[in-house]
Design a protein around this motif. Structure first.
Motif, PDB file in Angstrom:
ATOM      1  N   GLY A 339     122.449 134.269  75.486  1.00 40.36           N
ATOM      2  CA  GLY A 339     123.150 133.626  76.584  1.00 40.36           C
ATOM      3  C   GLY A 339     124.441 134.308  76.980  1.00 40.36           C
ATOM      4  N   THR A 340     124.834 135.351  76.274  1.00 38.36           N
ATOM      5  CA  THR A 340     126.035 136.106  76.626  1.00 38.36           C
ATOM      6  C   THR A 340     125.804 137.571  76.319  1.00 38.36           C
ATOM      7  OG1 THR A 340     128.403 136.425  76.217  1.00 38.36           O
ATOM      8  CG2 THR A 340     127.075 135.701  74.360  1.00 38.36           C
ATOM      9  N   GLU A 341     126.409 138.437  77.125  1.00 38.66           N
ATOM     10  CA  GLU A 341     126.387 139.868  76.834  1.00 38.66           C
ATOM     11  C   GLU A 341     127.691 140.335  76.217  1.00 38.66           C
ATOM     12  OE1 GLU A 341     125.324 141.962  80.384  1.00 38.66           O
ATOM     13  OE2 GLU A 341     123.190 141.521  80.139  1.00 38.66           O
ATOM     14  N   ASP A 342     128.636 139.426  76.012  1.00 44.16           N
ATOM     15  CA  ASP A 342     129.939 139.749  75.432  1.00 44.16           C
ATOM     16  C   ASP A 342     129.764 140.013  73.942  1.00 44.16           C
ATOM     17  OD1 ASP A 342     132.555 139.660  74.330  1.00 44.16           O
ATOM     18  OD2 ASP A 342     133.253 138.444  76.015  1.00 44.16           O
ATOM     19  N   LEU A 343     130.022 141.242  73.515  1.00 43.36           N
ATOM     20  CA  LEU A 343     129.784 141.604  72.117  1.00 43.36           C
ATOM     21  C   LEU A 343     130.636 140.800  71.141  1.00 43.36           C
ATOM     22  CD1 LEU A 343     129.362 145.487  72.197  1.00 43.36           C
ATOM     23  CD2 LEU A 343     127.724 143.685  72.759  1.00 43.36           C
ATOM     24  N   ARG A 344     131.767 140.294  71.593  1.00 41.22           N
ATOM     25  CA  ARG A 344     132.618 139.488  70.710  1.00 41.22           C
ATOM     26  C   ARG A 344     131.966 138.174  70.339  1.00 41.22           C
ATOM     27  NH1 ARG A 344     137.359 140.667  74.938  1.00 41.22           N
ATOM     28  NH2 ARG A 344     135.548 140.182  76.233  1.00 41.22           N
ATOM     29  N   HIS A 345     130.981 137.763  71.114  1.00 41.74           N
ATOM     30  CA  HIS A 345     130.349 136.464  70.895  1.00 41.74           C
ATOM     31  C   HIS A 345     128.859 136.571  70.599  1.00 41.74           C
ATOM     32  CE1 HIS A 345     134.073 134.531  72.067  1.00 41.74           C
ATOM     33  NE2 HIS A 345     134.117 135.327  73.115  1.00 41.74           N
ATOM     34  N   LEU A 346     128.391 137.785  70.324  1.00 39.15           N
ATOM     35  CA  LEU A 346     126.997 137.956  69.932  1.00 39.15           C
ATOM     36  C   LEU A 346     126.833 137.613  68.460  1.00 39.15           C
ATOM     37  CD1 LEU A 346     125.607 141.285  71.440  1.00 39.15           C
ATOM     38  CD2 LEU A 346     125.285 138.956  72.272  1.00 39.15           C
ATOM     39  N   VAL A 381     134.438 146.797  67.985  1.00 46.91           N
ATOM     40  CA  VAL A 381     134.684 145.446  68.486  1.00 46.91           C
ATOM     41  C   VAL A 381     135.891 144.823  67.800  1.00 46.91           C
ATOM     42  CG1 VAL A 381     133.700 143.147  68.837  1.00 46.91           C
ATOM     43  CG2 VAL A 381     132.216 145.160  68.919  1.00 46.91           C
ATOM     44  N   GLY A 382     136.876 144.433  68.608  1.00 45.22           N
ATOM     45  CA  GLY A 382     138.001 143.621  68.165  1.00 45.22           C
ATOM     46  C   GLY A 382     138.236 142.557  69.214  1.00 45.22           C
ATOM     47  N   ASP A 383     139.491 142.306  69.588  1.00 47.98           N
ATOM     48  CA  ASP A 383     139.740 141.414  70.724  1.00 47.98           C
ATOM     49  C   ASP A 383     139.329 142.072  72.036  1.00 47.98           C
ATOM     50  OD1 ASP A 383     140.502 139.053  69.627  1.00 47.98           O
ATOM     51  OD2 ASP A 383     142.647 139.448  69.672  1.00 47.98           O
ATOM     52  N   THR A 384     139.258 143.397  72.046  1.00 43.66           N
ATOM     53  CA  THR A 384     138.621 144.151  73.122  1.00 43.66           C
ATOM     54  C   THR A 384     137.466 144.922  72.487  1.00 43.66           C
ATOM     55  OG1 THR A 384     140.092 146.031  72.775  1.00 43.66           O
ATOM     56  CG2 THR A 384     140.796 144.374  74.374  1.00 43.66           C
ATOM     57  N   TYR A 385     136.631 145.531  73.306  1.00 44.07           N
ATOM     58  CA  TYR A 385     135.544 146.308  72.702  1.00 44.07           C
ATOM     59  C   TYR A 385     135.064 147.396  73.644  1.00 44.07           C
ATOM     60  CZ  TYR A 385     132.011 143.620  75.420  1.00 44.07           C
ATOM     61  OH  TYR A 385     131.252 143.047  76.409  1.00 44.07           O
ATOM     62  N   ALA A 386     134.338 148.329  73.044  1.00 37.84           N
ATOM     63  CA  ALA A 386     133.662 149.386  73.796  1.00 37.84           C
ATOM     64  C   ALA A 386     132.373 149.722  73.071  1.00 37.84           C
ATOM     65  CB  ALA A 386     134.551 150.623  73.917  1.00 37.84           C
ATOM     66  N   TRP A 387     131.385 150.201  73.836  1.00 37.72           N
ATOM     67  CA  TRP A 387     130.123 150.592  73.206  1.00 37.72           C
ATOM     68  C   TRP A 387     129.454 151.703  73.989  1.00 37.72           C
ATOM     69  CZ3 TRP A 387     125.147 149.827  75.394  1.00 37.72           C
ATOM     70  CH2 TRP A 387     125.096 149.033  76.546  1.00 37.72           C
ATOM     71  N   ILE A 388     128.567 152.392  73.286  1.00 36.85           N
ATOM     72  CA  ILE A 388     127.743 153.420  73.909  1.00 36.85           C
ATOM     73  C   ILE A 388     126.317 153.204  73.428  1.00 36.85           C
ATOM     74  CG2 ILE A 388     128.063 155.159  72.085  1.00 36.85           C
ATOM     75  CD1 ILE A 388     128.253 157.237  74.397  1.00 36.85           C
ATOM     76  N   GLY A 389     125.358 153.380  74.338  1.00 37.44           N
ATOM     77  CA  GLY A 389     123.987 153.134  73.927  1.00 37.44           C
ATOM     78  C   GLY A 389     123.008 153.294  75.056  1.00 37.44           C
ATOM     79  N   VAL A 458     141.271 139.618  61.967  1.00 36.47           N
ATOM     80  CA  VAL A 458     140.514 140.675  61.312  1.00 36.47           C
ATOM     81  C   VAL A 458     140.769 141.997  62.021  1.00 36.47           C
ATOM     82  CG1 VAL A 458     138.691 139.109  60.534  1.00 36.47           C
ATOM     83  CG2 VAL A 458     138.452 140.285  62.733  1.00 36.47           C
ATOM     84  N   GLY A 459     140.453 143.096  61.334  1.00 33.63           N
ATOM     85  CA  GLY A 459     140.497 144.383  61.984  1.00 33.63           C
ATOM     86  C   GLY A 459     139.280 144.566  62.875  1.00 33.63           C
ATOM     87  N   ALA A 460     139.270 145.644  63.624  1.00 33.33           N
ATOM     88  CA  ALA A 460     138.104 145.960  64.441  1.00 33.33           C
ATOM     89  C   ALA A 460     136.927 146.322  63.545  1.00 33.33           C
ATOM     90  CB  ALA A 460     138.420 147.109  65.391  1.00 33.33           C
ATOM     91  N   ALA A 461     135.727 146.177  64.104  1.00 31.80           N
ATOM     92  CA  ALA A 461     134.512 146.499  63.365  1.00 31.80           C
ATOM     93  C   ALA A 461     133.711 147.553  64.123  1.00 31.80           C
ATOM     94  CB  ALA A 461     133.653 145.252  63.170  1.00 31.80           C
ATOM     95  N   ILE A 462     133.016 148.388  63.367  1.00 35.86           N
ATOM     96  CA  ILE A 462     131.980 149.247  63.932  1.00 35.86           C
ATOM     97  C   ILE A 462     130.696 148.436  63.945  1.00 35.86           C
ATOM     98  CG2 ILE A 462     130.625 151.342  63.598  1.00 35.86           C
ATOM     99  CD1 ILE A 462     133.075 152.557  62.249  1.00 35.86           C
ATOM    100  N   GLY A 463     130.076 148.306  65.112  1.00 36.90           N
ATOM    101  CA  GLY A 463     128.946 147.403  65.225  1.00 36.90           C
ATOM    102  C   GLY A 463     127.694 148.043  65.786  1.00 36.90           C
ATOM    103  N   LEU A 464     126.549 147.454  65.427  1.00 36.43           N
ATOM    104  CA  LEU A 464     125.248 147.788  65.982  1.00 36.43           C
ATOM    105  C   LEU A 464     124.683 146.531  66.620  1.00 36.43           C
ATOM    106  CD1 LEU A 464     123.711 149.655  62.902  1.00 36.43           C
ATOM    107  CD2 LEU A 464     125.065 150.664  64.757  1.00 36.43           C
TER     108      LEU A 464
END
Length: 495
Positions: A339-346, A381-389, A458-464
């Protein structure tokens, strides 16, 4: 082995550490907040080299509440102790109360959490089993939930830490101490007829460590600041654990807040002064290095691939569902529509700590059987985020690079068509947390650098992640994480 260690000994987000020694083994746990599994268990033989060996909390409770990410909630600062042949962790959920879980083997199965004290704003509990057979619990308060802060409360407790025996009493009121604010994170000890509460104050970023002592667990307590930044470059040194080695030397583990890298863990020598008060670091100032407490320790790096399942360095953002992942050697993440594409809430974003040293993370990605609109990638991913894929469109497969610094995600680089079905991806992170995303063979920069930010406590995370409808999946190869400059710190528990 080099007999000199350098701080931080755990150079990643192992927030609010607490540790104990049992025989020749040291065990450490830390806050895990909304991440699942929670309450990581780390092991060391020398207080410097740490290996993650499990988690005490396989799923967050109540389970239904944690089907979605509860950013800023979940497991706050825990305490680990060993008593009567069992390991126990008492931890707070600031929205629900204080919980306890136990195990005979810290690397084995832990009991389902038992609610020890219900209530909002109860935080940072620590039990004490005293030499006379009595037992106590100290905890702090979160103003955001309770309206109370800067106070520490002590209860009598039964021997198996399943019930509190009184209503508790405030034993230290920070408002009555000049200059004190945000007194929290207490740890309870006993030594030579004194009851000791080690507790930080002043806030996460620029606070200090205090010690309080009394002849009675309910006070009155004397106070002294025993560790602060001084002329060091270690801001806010506080909140941790006093441990004693088998040969009787004393040490103190504490954290330092480093923004996007989270709360990294330092090790300080500790001694007892002639006046009976602890002296931590170099006369109360953090040290950058020192002799390894117990020479001969080593650490085991977690696996890079997924042959034997998902490694212990990885956590979800909410309680996982069985269909989210299949392991390999590759990792197959189902395209789930939450229901969301926001990675902070996935809930189905799988993350690991962002290393505190400059690093480079690499993997490969294939997007299988995906319907248009599906996407999968490598993220920070933190309070802001970026991704590549990769993203599946009606016309084919595209390489995309996107960022979000508010509620809207936008392109950080133009989308480009992809030949073939697999692409190599990566991200390089510098000493300040600036992230350069990479793609292709050989890997090349894509888009401008992105500044990583901390998350909620929390610190930022590296995510998949993989997201979308239908039966598609993002298939990730081994995730390789390497330092990009020589690393002077000790190996840490996340590889």
């Amino acid at each position: 082995m080099n007999d000199v260690y350098r701080n931080p000994v755990l150079n990643a987000d192992w927030s609010d550490p607490d540790a104990i020694r049992v025989g020749g083994d040291f065990y450490l746990t830390a806050s895990s907040f909304h991440r699942v599994p929670g309450l990581p268990i780390l092991h060391s033989r020398d207080l410097v080299h740490w290996t993650i060996i499990g988690h005490a909390l396989e799923r967050q409770v109540p389970e239904a509440d944690f089907r979605t990410p509860q950013r800023g909630g979940g497991v706050w600062a825990p305490a680990i102790r060993h008593h009567a042949g069992r390991y126990r962790i008492v931890y707070p959920d600031p929205d629900r109360g204080l919980f306890v879980t136990s195990a005979e083997d810290p690397a084995g199965e832990w009991t389902r959490p038992h609610l020890l004290k219900a209530g909002k704003g109860l935080i940072d509990p620590c039990p004490l089993w005293a030499e006379d057979g009595s037992a106590y619990l100290v905890h702090g308060w979160a103003k955001s939930r309770s309206g109370i802060s800067n106070r520490l409360t002590v209860h009598r407790m039964n021997d198996d830490a399943t019930a509190l025996l009184d209503d508790g009493a405030v034993v230290i009121d920070g408002d009555a101490l000049p200059g004190y604010r945000t007194l929290e994170g207490p740890k309870f000890y006993e030594r030579d007829g004194w009851y000791w509460i080690f507790a930080p104050a002043g806030g996460v970023t620029n606070g200090w460590q205090s010690a309080f002592r009394s002849r009675d667990p309910f006070g009155p307590y004397e106070e002294r600041i025993v560790l602060e930044q001084g002329d060091s470059d270690v801001n806010g040194p506080h909140q941790g654990a006093w441990v004693t080695t088998e040969d009787g030397s004393d040490w103190f583990l504490h954290f330092q807040d480093r923004g996007p890298f989270g709360r990294v863990v330092h090790l300080q020598p500790m001694r007892w002064g002639e006046d009976g008060w602890p002296v931590i670091g170099e006369d109360g100032t953090p040290v950058a290095h020192g002799p390894v407490p117990v020479p001969g320790g080593t650490a085991t790096a977690p696996p890079e691939d997924f042959t034997n399942g998902i490694g212990l360095q990885w956590t979800w953002q909410a309680n996982p569902e069985p269909h989210w992942a299949r392991t390999g050697p590759d990792l197959r993440l189902a395209c789930v529509d939450t229901g969301t594409e926001d990675l902070r809430h996935l809930p189905n974003l799988l993350g690991r700590h962002l290393p505190g040293d400059p690093s480079r993370t690499e993997t490969t990605l294939r997007l299988d059987d995906a319907e248009p609109g599906a996407r999968a990638g490598l993220a920070v991913v933190g309070d802001t985020y970026a991704w590549i894929g990769l993203a599946r469109t009606y016309t084919g497969l595209e390489l995309v690079h996107r960022t979000a610094d508010g509620d809207i995600e936008h392109d950080a680089a133009p989308a480009t068509p992809v030949d073939g079905d697999t692409i190599a991806l990566g991200v390089e992170v510098d000493a300040g947390g600036r992230c350069q995303f990479l793609a292709g063979t050989p890997l090349r920069p894509v888009g401008p650098p992105f500044q990583a930010t901390a998350g909620r406590w929390v610190g930022a995370a590296i995510g998949l992640f993989a997201h979308g409808k239908g039966s598609g999946a993002g298939v990730f190869g081994a995730v390789r994480l390497r330092p990009t400059t020589p690393c002077p710190t000790a190996p840490d528990a996340h590889g």
